[in-house]
Motif scaffolding. Structure first.
Motif, PDB file in Angstrom:
ATOM      1  N   LEU A 184     164.407  29.169   2.637  1.00 32.25           N
ATOM      2  CA  LEU A 184     164.466  27.733   2.893  1.00 32.25           C
ATOM      3  C   LEU A 184     165.707  27.111   2.257  1.00 32.25           C
ATOM      4  O   LEU A 184     166.290  26.167   2.811  1.00 32.25           O
ATOM      5  CB  LEU A 184     163.199  27.051   2.370  1.00 32.25           C
ATOM      6  CG  LEU A 184     161.899  27.408   3.109  1.00 32.25           C
ATOM      7  CD1 LEU A 184     160.718  26.726   2.457  1.00 32.25           C
ATOM      8  CD2 LEU A 184     161.995  27.009   4.580  1.00 32.25           C
ATOM      9  N   GLN A 185     166.124  27.609   1.105  1.00 27.85           N
ATOM     10  CA  GLN A 185     167.368  27.125   0.510  1.00 27.85           C
ATOM     11  C   GLN A 185     168.551  27.415   1.433  1.00 27.85           C
ATOM     12  O   GLN A 185     169.454  26.577   1.589  1.00 27.85           O
ATOM     13  CB  GLN A 185     167.589  27.790  -0.844  1.00 27.85           C
ATOM     14  CG  GLN A 185     166.589  27.398  -1.918  1.00 27.85           C
ATOM     15  CD  GLN A 185     166.877  28.091  -3.231  1.00 27.85           C
ATOM     16  OE1 GLN A 185     168.016  28.246  -3.626  1.00 27.85           O
ATOM     17  NE2 GLN A 185     165.824  28.524  -3.916  1.00 27.85           N
ATOM     18  N   ILE A 186     168.555  28.594   2.044  1.00 28.06           N
ATOM     19  CA  ILE A 186     169.637  28.962   2.962  1.00 28.06           C
ATOM     20  C   ILE A 186     169.657  28.022   4.158  1.00 28.06           C
ATOM     21  O   ILE A 186     170.709  27.523   4.571  1.00 28.06           O
ATOM     22  CB  ILE A 186     169.465  30.430   3.409  1.00 28.06           C
ATOM     23  CG1 ILE A 186     169.728  31.383   2.234  1.00 28.06           C
ATOM     24  CG2 ILE A 186     170.383  30.757   4.576  1.00 28.06           C
ATOM     25  CD1 ILE A 186     169.451  32.829   2.543  1.00 28.06           C
ATOM     26  N   GLU A 187     168.481  27.771   4.744  1.00 27.37           N
ATOM     27  CA  GLU A 187     168.414  26.853   5.871  1.00 27.37           C
ATOM     28  C   GLU A 187     168.848  25.446   5.469  1.00 27.37           C
ATOM     29  O   GLU A 187     169.454  24.713   6.259  1.00 27.37           O
ATOM     30  CB  GLU A 187     166.998  26.826   6.450  1.00 27.37           C
ATOM     31  CG  GLU A 187     166.593  28.117   7.149  1.00 27.37           C
ATOM     32  CD  GLU A 187     165.309  27.960   7.939  1.00 27.37           C
ATOM     33  OE1 GLU A 187     165.039  26.847   8.428  1.00 27.37           O
ATOM     34  OE2 GLU A 187     164.566  28.937   8.064  1.00 27.37           O
ATOM     35  N   LEU A 188     168.548  25.067   4.238  1.00 27.38           N
ATOM     36  CA  LEU A 188     168.955  23.752   3.741  1.00 27.38           C
ATOM     37  C   LEU A 188     170.479  23.645   3.683  1.00 27.38           C
ATOM     38  O   LEU A 188     171.071  22.638   4.080  1.00 27.38           O
ATOM     39  CB  LEU A 188     168.341  23.504   2.365  1.00 27.38           C
ATOM     40  CG  LEU A 188     168.676  22.166   1.692  1.00 27.38           C
ATOM     41  CD1 LEU A 188     168.196  21.002   2.543  1.00 27.38           C
ATOM     42  CD2 LEU A 188     168.070  22.107   0.297  1.00 27.38           C
TER      43      LEU A 188
ATOM     44  N   SER B 280     152.650  28.209  10.288  1.00 27.11           N
ATOM     45  CA  SER B 280     151.620  28.882   9.503  1.00 27.11           C
ATOM     46  C   SER B 280     152.300  29.639   8.377  1.00 27.11           C
ATOM     47  O   SER B 280     153.037  30.604   8.627  1.00 27.11           O
ATOM     48  CB  SER B 280     150.819  29.851  10.375  1.00 27.11           C
ATOM     49  OG  SER B 280     149.867  30.566   9.593  1.00 27.11           O
ATOM     50  N   GLN B 281     152.109  29.169   7.147  1.00 24.86           N
ATOM     51  CA  GLN B 281     152.728  29.774   5.963  1.00 24.86           C
ATOM     52  C   GLN B 281     154.247  29.867   6.125  1.00 24.86           C
ATOM     53  O   GLN B 281     154.867  30.880   5.821  1.00 24.86           O
ATOM     54  CB  GLN B 281     152.133  31.158   5.692  1.00 24.86           C
ATOM     55  CG  GLN B 281     150.651  31.110   5.348  1.00 24.86           C
ATOM     56  CD  GLN B 281     150.087  32.480   5.043  1.00 24.86           C
ATOM     57  OE1 GLN B 281     150.746  33.507   5.248  1.00 24.86           O
ATOM     58  NE2 GLN B 281     148.864  32.518   4.540  1.00 24.86           N
ATOM     59  N   GLY B 282     154.836  28.787   6.663  1.00 25.04           N
ATOM     60  CA  GLY B 282     156.293  28.714   6.804  1.00 25.04           C
ATOM     61  C   GLY B 282     156.841  29.372   8.040  1.00 25.04           C
ATOM     62  O   GLY B 282     158.038  29.301   8.290  1.00 25.04           O
ATOM     63  N   SER B 283     155.970  30.012   8.848  1.00 18.56           N
ATOM     64  CA  SER B 283     156.441  30.700  10.050  1.00 18.56           C
ATOM     65  C   SER B 283     156.002  29.923  11.285  1.00 18.56           C
ATOM     66  O   SER B 283     154.846  29.501  11.389  1.00 18.56           O
ATOM     67  CB  SER B 283     155.874  32.126  10.108  1.00 18.56           C
ATOM     68  OG  SER B 283     156.240  32.761  11.307  1.00 18.56           O
ATOM     69  N   LEU B 284     156.934  29.732  12.217  1.00 13.27           N
ATOM     70  CA  LEU B 284     156.638  28.996  13.442  1.00 13.27           C
ATOM     71  C   LEU B 284     155.890  29.901  14.414  1.00 13.27           C
ATOM     72  O   LEU B 284     156.396  30.953  14.819  1.00 13.27           O
ATOM     73  CB  LEU B 284     157.933  28.494  14.071  1.00 13.27           C
ATOM     74  CG  LEU B 284     157.787  27.620  15.319  1.00 13.27           C
ATOM     75  CD1 LEU B 284     157.093  26.313  14.961  1.00 13.27           C
ATOM     76  CD2 LEU B 284     159.147  27.346  15.941  1.00 13.27           C
TER      77      LEU B 284
END
Length: 965
Positions: free
Chosen positions: A339-343, A90-94
């Motif tokens: 998200l860039q960091i996770e990438l 939901s809006q990027g949050s699990l």
């Protein structure tokens, strides 16, 4: 630990045990199974409605329909419960809370799924109900066959499933696979639409024929031809709309349906065909960019008339690099920073985690690890291309990731490897590092590099991680300096990896996250087989139980908890906080060993072995030092004990055994040491206590011990006191001491915490430090002072280890004897007189001028620089002379300040800074003195703001040691 892992758990799995991650393999397989059932329904349901196929009949189509129906019924019933247990974004949050999952499912597909399952259940009941059942709601459903078509609503879930498949294709690293999935999805949509329209065409014709009206079936005389031929007729009219079907002129419904087919064909099938065309064009575009680059390289090589063999090798490398590189660049404005960091972590984290320190950063500081993943730079190498060469400058750390490589140290054989290894790690923390080997790619390969500057920038946001890295860097460089030279490159690389792991295992952050059960204070057990039997071997005649008439002055009345003479042979110790007894342990008879020493019954050759037997902490395999990996400290402790035994027994040969002949301690110096020892008047009880203190003192410095103690007792002396009070299993020899001896040890540790002789000998402390010692002696008494002096002799003698005293040679003994001799007058002279007498006479020993304040300042600076001769002072004076008058005045004021009548600063570890500055060609002693002047000015300003009074002694701890390391 939970907070450490919380950052990356959502990316791996849901914290709740029974909640399914939306991107897990189980959920993906479940969705694929649902997709297959939807495909089956989309094929069978229109056929069963158009051709009136019923379940329960003996025809093959009926059996297939029944099997599909029952599998689908059970699957979709279970699917309802699966959806209630599947997390969602939901809006990027699990979201993993069951209440949130239930609310989300109830607002989306819950009502549709339950309705369709209810229809399936009612269909099953109505189909397989008994013949005698009266007409009911379930039997009426047989006449409403269209309601069964509602099962095709599940086709609306296909876009969600196709999105999951596309994400899996992207994760597989194949862009073309995403396009293929898109083409398959579009083709499937066209086929489903054509299939449904074809079945609808036959259904309309069959209804008119059953009503007794003419239909296209009558026009073509197709009522009794095989069903698959009927289906092909309908499919042909759907796929070729310009060719009208043979419909009777009075059949309005069929004519209307034919018009509907044309419209749907133009809109649905036409749009899907255009999507396929666009997708194919996009697929060609992806390949066209790579083809253009290949073509340009080939044209250039041909224009330059490059040999064919070289062209072939270049083009193969170009193909490899284009295949490994992305044909498109990422627009970072489209995704968030998180998200860039996770990438970055997903792309590079897998091989960076293999490095010891990066692995612990991934575990403890995930944000810093992500920044490091973004900071590393990728390089591609061709066959036989050098990554770096032997003795070339190392400006960055190199980590191989793909391909095969060969390393060669210049001696021995080259060694090949494949996969991840790291090289030149020291380049992250030091300048002027050269490569100890050559690294060459033996195939197309990839490696990543990171510089010290980039690493420092990544660490700048976390002081705690920076502190961890500084500690790791210091330990790593120390291990690398101790590394032995190796011939083969493989041995060199293996040794460097071992250094990395050794430095990490010494790091307090690592030990906090991965404590070794063997080093936990509550689990330390020093059990030596036959310890009671061994202890009998050290019982002197006076302690023999067969001699009951003898009474030892150091017997049980002086020892807490020991009731009889025979209890000297076996003392019981326990450990634990809050009085909790953890286990019992045997302690050999140290008193008997000391008595044999004092009476000369133990030969010098047997002292070390017997010492290791009676003082369990020093046992080479099972002692506290061995369990805590303190081999160097154990050697120094053994040297200190053997040295003090030699001093007490006047054994010059044993004392000087490890000393080289050119620097052998002189007989005159030995007499002076013996004079100091005789002044202390050691008896058996004092010597036993000193031996125990010397044997256990270094345990208080162990990082593995300190990390398990409260913050307020983490200084070495406080840590040892805490072990004595609460962890008797770690220092079992303490249990053999009398209460008086224990008090002497406590008092000596308190003195040693506030006054350090080694600091005085190096000019590190000031006269106010001697005043603190004077206050301790006044408070604790002369006996404690004598005990402390005897301890200092052993402590200083054991600094360099050896079976005897390697440290107390002719050179080092000069300052030690002088310093201790001055301390003997601490109660009959002023602290300033004691301190400056040492500085003055130390200058005389070095033949230095000492008539002016500047001379005394230079003598103290010479002590700080650990200068032993006039040649060393000459270099020091050369660094002092270029300083300006103001700078020299500032330094003179600092070095002659005593902290009693004027303010003084104690710069801890300043001797180490000076020593490192002398060895570092980039940081000279003159530069250090200039930095010291700036520091003193800053301290003066800070003290003025704090309104610190004159006569204040202020400590500045470890101020630039790491900078100069």
């Amino acid at each position: 630990m939970q907070t450490i892992w919380a950052w990356r758990l959502p990316a791996l799995r849901c914290p709740c045990l029974h909640v399914i991650h939306p991107h897990s393999k189980i959920k993906l397989m479940w969705d694929v199974a649902g997709f297959s059932l939807v495909l089956c329904d989309s094929f069978l349901m229109p056929l069963s409605l158009a051709w009136d196929v019923q379940m329960g009949e003996d025809e093959a189509c009926s059996i297939l329909l029944a099997i599909s129906f029952w599998i689908s019924l059970f699957f979709w019933i279970i699917d309802v419960f699966v959806n209630f247990n599947c997390a969602f974004y939901s809006q990027g949050s699990l979201q993993v809370r069951r209440l949130e999952i239930a609310r989300h499912y109830a607002c989306s597909w819950c009502l549709v799924d339950i309705t369709l399952v209810a229809i399936d259940i009612m269909t099953a009941v109505s189909t397989y109900s008994s013949e005698g059942m009266p007409d009911s709601l379930f039997r009426n459903l047989r006449s409403i066959r269209m309601i069964r078509m509602m099962r095709l609503f599940r086709l609306m879930k296909l876009p969600m499933l196709s999105q999951v498949i596309e994400e899996a294709s992207v994760a597989a690293g194949r862009q073309w696979l995403v396009l293929v999935v898109a083409i398959v999805k579009t083709t499937f949509t066209m086929l489903v639409a054509a299939h449904c329209l074809s079945c609808g065409m036959f259904f309309v014709g069959r209804l008119r024929s059953e009503a007794g009206l003419l239909s296209w079936l009558d026009e073509l005389d197709a009522k009794f031809i095989p069903g698959y031929v009927q289906y092909l007729h309908c499919l042909q009219w759907v796929l070729t709309p310009p060719a009208p079907p043979p419909i009777p002129s009075d059949s309005g419904p069929e004519r209307l349906y034919a018009v509907f087919i044309v419209l749907v064909t133009l809109v649905v099938i036409g749009s899907e065909l255009s999507k396929i065309t666009g997708t194919l064009q996009e697929l060609r575009t992806i390949n066209s960019e790579s083809s253009r680059k290949r073509r340009e390289v080939r044209q250039y090589l041909q224009a330059q008339q490059v040999p064919m063999e070289l062209i072939a090798r270049i083009m193969r490398f170009v193909d490899y690099k284009l295949d490994r590189q992305s044909s498109v660049s990422l627009d970072t404005t489209l995704i968030s920073l998180a998200l860039q960091i996770e990438l970055h972590v997903s792309q590079r984290g897998s091989f960076l985690q293999l490095h010891p320190v990066f692995g612990i950063i991934y575990e403890a500081f995930p944000g810093i690890f992500s920044a490091i993943c973004g900071a590393v730079e990728k390089h591609v190498y061709g066959n036989n291309e050098f990554v770096f060469e032997l003795n070339s400058w190392a400006t960055s750390m190199v980590i191989t990731e793909q391909g095969s490589f060969s390393m060669f140290s210049g001696i021995g054989n080259a060694e090949g490897f494949h996969g991840t290894r790291w090289f030149a790690e020291a380049a992250l923390f030091a300048d002027s590092v050269v490569h100890s080997m050559s690294l060459q790619a033996t195939s197309f390969g990839e490696a990543f590099t990171i510089t010290g500057r980039d690493l420092a920038f990544c660490l700048s946001t976390s002081p705690m991680c920076t502190a961890m890295f500084c500690q790791y860097a210091k330990d790593l460089l120390a291990e690398l300096q101790k590394m032995a030279p190796y011939a083969d490159a493989g041995d060199v690389q293996e040794a460097e990896v071992k250094c990395s792991w050794t430095a990490l295992e010494q790091n307090q952050f690592y030990t906090a996250l991965h404590p070794d059960p063997k080093t936990l204070l509550s689990d330390v057990e020093i059990h030596i087989d036959g310890s009671r039997k061994d202890s009998k071997d050290h019982v002197s005649e006076e302690d023999d139980p067969q001699n009951p008439n003898h009474q030892s002055p150091c017997r049980a009345p002086h020892i807490d908890g020991i009731d009889s003479a025979t209890d000297w042979d076996l003392a019981i110790t326990s450990h634990g906080l809050d009085g909790k007894v953890a286990h019992e342990q045997a302690v050999p008879n140290i008193a008997g060993f000391v008595r044999d020493i004092m009476q000369g019954k133990l030969p010098a050759a047997e002292r070390l072995a017997k010492l290791q037997e009676v003082i369990l902490e020093l046992h080479p395999e099972h002692g506290s030092h061995a369990l805590l990996s303190l081999a160097g400290e154990r050697e120094r402790s053994e040297s200190a004990c053997l040295s003090i035994i030699a001093l007490v027994t006047d054994d010059f040969k044993s004392f000087t055994k490890p000393q080289a002949q050119p620097v052998l301690l002189s007989r005159e110096q030995w007499k002076q040491l013996r004079h100091i020892t005789a002044w202390a008047k050691p008896d058996e009880e004092m010597l036993q206590a000193v031996l125990v203190l010397l044997a256990t003192r270094s345990l208080g410095k162990s990082k593995k011990v300190i990390q398990q103690l409260p913050e307020n007792v983490q200084r070495p002396e406080q840590a040892l006191l805490c072990l004595m009070e609460n962890w008797g299993n770690v220092v079992p020899s303490v249990a053999s001491l009398s209460s008086t001896a224990l008090d002497h040890i406590r008092d000596a540790l308190e003195i040693h915490q506030d006054f350090n002789l080694a600091q005085m000998l190096q000019g590190e402390n000031v006269a106010a430090s001697v005043a603190i010692l004077q206050l301790h002696v006044e408070k604790k008494g002369q006996d404690v002072f004598k005990f402390y002096i005897l301890f200092l002799l052993g402590f200083m003698s054991g600094l360099a280890g050896g079976e005897g005293s390697r440290f107390m040679n002719a050179k080092m003994a000069q300052s030690t004897i002088l310093g201790v001799s001055c301390l003997l007058h601490v109660m009959d002279s002023s602290p300033a007189a004691v301190y400056w007498t040492y500085i003055f006479r130390r200058g005389e020993q070095l033949v230095l001028p000492n008539s002016t304040a500047e001379d005394l300042a230079l003598v103290r600076l010479a002590c700080l620089a650990r200068i032993q001769d006039a040649k060393g002072f000459k270099h020091l004076h050369a660094a002092w002379t270029p300083l300006g008058t103001r700078e020299r005045d500032m330094l003179i004021k600092h070095f002659v300040a005593g902290g009693i009548a004027e303010r003084a600063y104690v710069l801890e570890f300043l001797p180490l800074c000076v020593a490192n500055a002398k060895q570092n060609k980039f940081v000279t002693v003159q530069s250090l003195l200039e930095v010291l002047v700036d520091l003193l000015r800053s301290l003066e300003s800070a003290c003025e703001e704090l309104k610190a009074a004159d006569g204040t002694l202020m400590y500045v701890v470890a101020w630039i040691c790491l900078v100069l390391f």
